[in-house]
Design a protein around this motif. Structure first.
Motif, PDB file in Angstrom:
ATOM      1  N   SER A 190     -34.944  45.637  27.560  1.00 22.47           N
ATOM      2  CA  SER A 190     -35.246  44.259  27.965  1.00 22.47           C
ATOM      3  C   SER A 190     -33.902  43.610  28.286  1.00 22.47           C
ATOM      4  O   SER A 190     -33.062  43.444  27.419  1.00 22.47           O
ATOM      5  CB  SER A 190     -35.943  43.491  26.829  1.00 22.47           C
ATOM      6  OG  SER A 190     -37.201  44.064  26.535  1.00 22.47           O
ATOM      7  N   ARG A 191     -33.704  43.265  29.551  1.00 23.12           N
ATOM      8  CA  ARG A 191     -32.388  42.845  30.010  1.00 23.12           C
ATOM      9  C   ARG A 191     -32.117  41.367  29.708  1.00 23.12           C
ATOM     10  O   ARG A 191     -33.048  40.567  29.631  1.00 23.12           O
ATOM     11  CB  ARG A 191     -32.262  43.071  31.520  1.00 23.12           C
ATOM     12  CG  ARG A 191     -32.398  44.522  31.946  1.00 23.12           C
ATOM     13  CD  ARG A 191     -32.269  44.670  33.442  1.00 23.12           C
ATOM     14  NE  ARG A 191     -30.960  44.230  33.913  1.00 23.12           N
ATOM     15  CZ  ARG A 191     -29.877  45.011  33.925  1.00 23.12           C
ATOM     16  NH1 ARG A 191     -29.951  46.250  33.485  1.00 23.12           N
ATOM     17  NH2 ARG A 191     -28.730  44.546  34.373  1.00 23.12           N
ATOM     18  N   GLN A 235     -34.254  38.270  31.002  1.00 21.02           N
ATOM     19  CA  GLN A 235     -35.623  38.698  31.312  1.00 21.02           C
ATOM     20  C   GLN A 235     -36.643  37.898  30.511  1.00 21.02           C
ATOM     21  O   GLN A 235     -36.455  37.649  29.319  1.00 21.02           O
ATOM     22  CB  GLN A 235     -35.777  40.184  31.013  1.00 21.02           C
ATOM     23  CG  GLN A 235     -37.169  40.749  31.247  1.00 21.02           C
ATOM     24  CD  GLN A 235     -37.232  42.236  30.943  1.00 21.02           C
ATOM     25  OE1 GLN A 235     -36.281  42.971  31.163  1.00 21.02           O
ATOM     26  NE2 GLN A 235     -38.358  42.679  30.413  1.00 21.02           N
ATOM     27  N   ARG A 236     -37.728  37.498  31.152  1.00 23.43           N
ATOM     28  CA  ARG A 236     -38.791  36.782  30.458  1.00 23.43           C
ATOM     29  C   ARG A 236     -39.526  37.718  29.500  1.00 23.43           C
ATOM     30  O   ARG A 236     -39.775  38.878  29.817  1.00 23.43           O
ATOM     31  CB  ARG A 236     -39.781  36.192  31.456  1.00 23.43           C
ATOM     32  CG  ARG A 236     -39.254  35.010  32.261  1.00 23.43           C
ATOM     33  CD  ARG A 236     -40.338  34.467  33.168  1.00 23.43           C
ATOM     34  NE  ARG A 236     -41.475  33.956  32.410  1.00 23.43           N
ATOM     35  CZ  ARG A 236     -42.649  33.636  32.939  1.00 23.43           C
ATOM     36  NH1 ARG A 236     -42.853  33.809  34.246  1.00 23.43           N
ATOM     37  NH2 ARG A 236     -43.626  33.164  32.192  1.00 23.43           N
TER      38      ARG A 236
END
Length: 236
Positions: free
Chosen positions: A27-28, A31-32
């Motif tokens: 998960s970057r 990111q949402r």
């Protein structure tokens, strides 16, 4: 609150899995973290998910942003500089106090944590640009052990919280440990030795250099990886 079979809560489990996803880079930053997708993935209620995400926020790994909801904490040079300055001021103070206050059990804990760190592979096999989860855990445990001798629990908790925030930056530094002129293992040995030698001045100096050197590397990596089309403050 829903309990798991091990006695913990479902929120604990989801939090642990989300934290792993963030720190592993799946998960970057920015990111949402979308509720419908996460509820389906983890098979939990919105309340459980919100509790888990709230814990990520409290540790600096996620934020709540207008019109977006929860997002993985975006990385920025200005935030890293501020975080580093706060860590140097507070973490060095706590380490110096640990060296002064720590008992024999603390010394033993430092030695044991360092022993594990020194014998844990730094990188994932065949992926020399990725830190292994085992090394990251051992590294966090060693630095936690260094501070735990401090007798002031409030100071210790604040310093530990700042270290947690910095973890996201560390895990996004793909070059960490690959500097030809840097001896990361040697830096950790020096910290261990200063601790058990009960030399608070040297311990504080070494820790400040260790934190600042790593932060400088993170900024360099961010510049190298930066997309010119994005804002200049963005690291990811």
């Amino acid at each position: 609150m829903t309990k798991s079979g091990s006695g913990g809560t479902r929120a604990d489990e989801v939090y642990a899995r989300l934290r792993t996803e963030v720190l592993a880079g799946r998960s970057r930053p920015g990111q949402r973290l979308k509720f419908p997708e996460l509820i389906a993935t983890y098979g939990v209620s919105a309340g459980v998910l919100r509790e888990a995400l709230g814990r990520l926020v409290s540790q600096g790994l996620a934020q709540v942003q207008p019109h977006q909801g929860f997002v993985v904490t975006p990385l920025s040079h200005s935030d890293l500089r501020e975080l580093t300055a706060a860590r140097v001021d507070l973490e060095v103070l706590v380490f110096r106090r640990a060296v002064e206050d720590g008992d024999l059990a603390w010394e033993s804990r430092v030695m044991a944590a360092h022993h594990l760190l020194e014998r844990t592979p730094l990188h994932i096999p065949d992926e020399q640009d990725q830190l292994s989860d085992e090394w990251a855990a051992a590294h966090a445990d060693f630095h936690r052990a260094l501070l735990e001798g401090c007798g002031n629990r409030r100071l210790l908790e604040m310093a530990s919280s700042l270290r947690e925030e910095a973890e996201l930056y560390r895990r996004w530094s793909v070059s960490l440990g690959n500097e030809p002129d840097r001896d990361v293992a040697g830096e950790h040995r020096a910290l261990r030795d200063a601790a058990v030698a009960r030399n608070p001045a040297e311990a504080g100096r070494l820790l400040a250099e260790h934190i600042e050197h790593t932060a400088g590397l993170l900024v360099t990596c961010a510049v190298d990886e930066h997309d010119p089309g994005e804002s200049s403050s963005e690291v990811a």
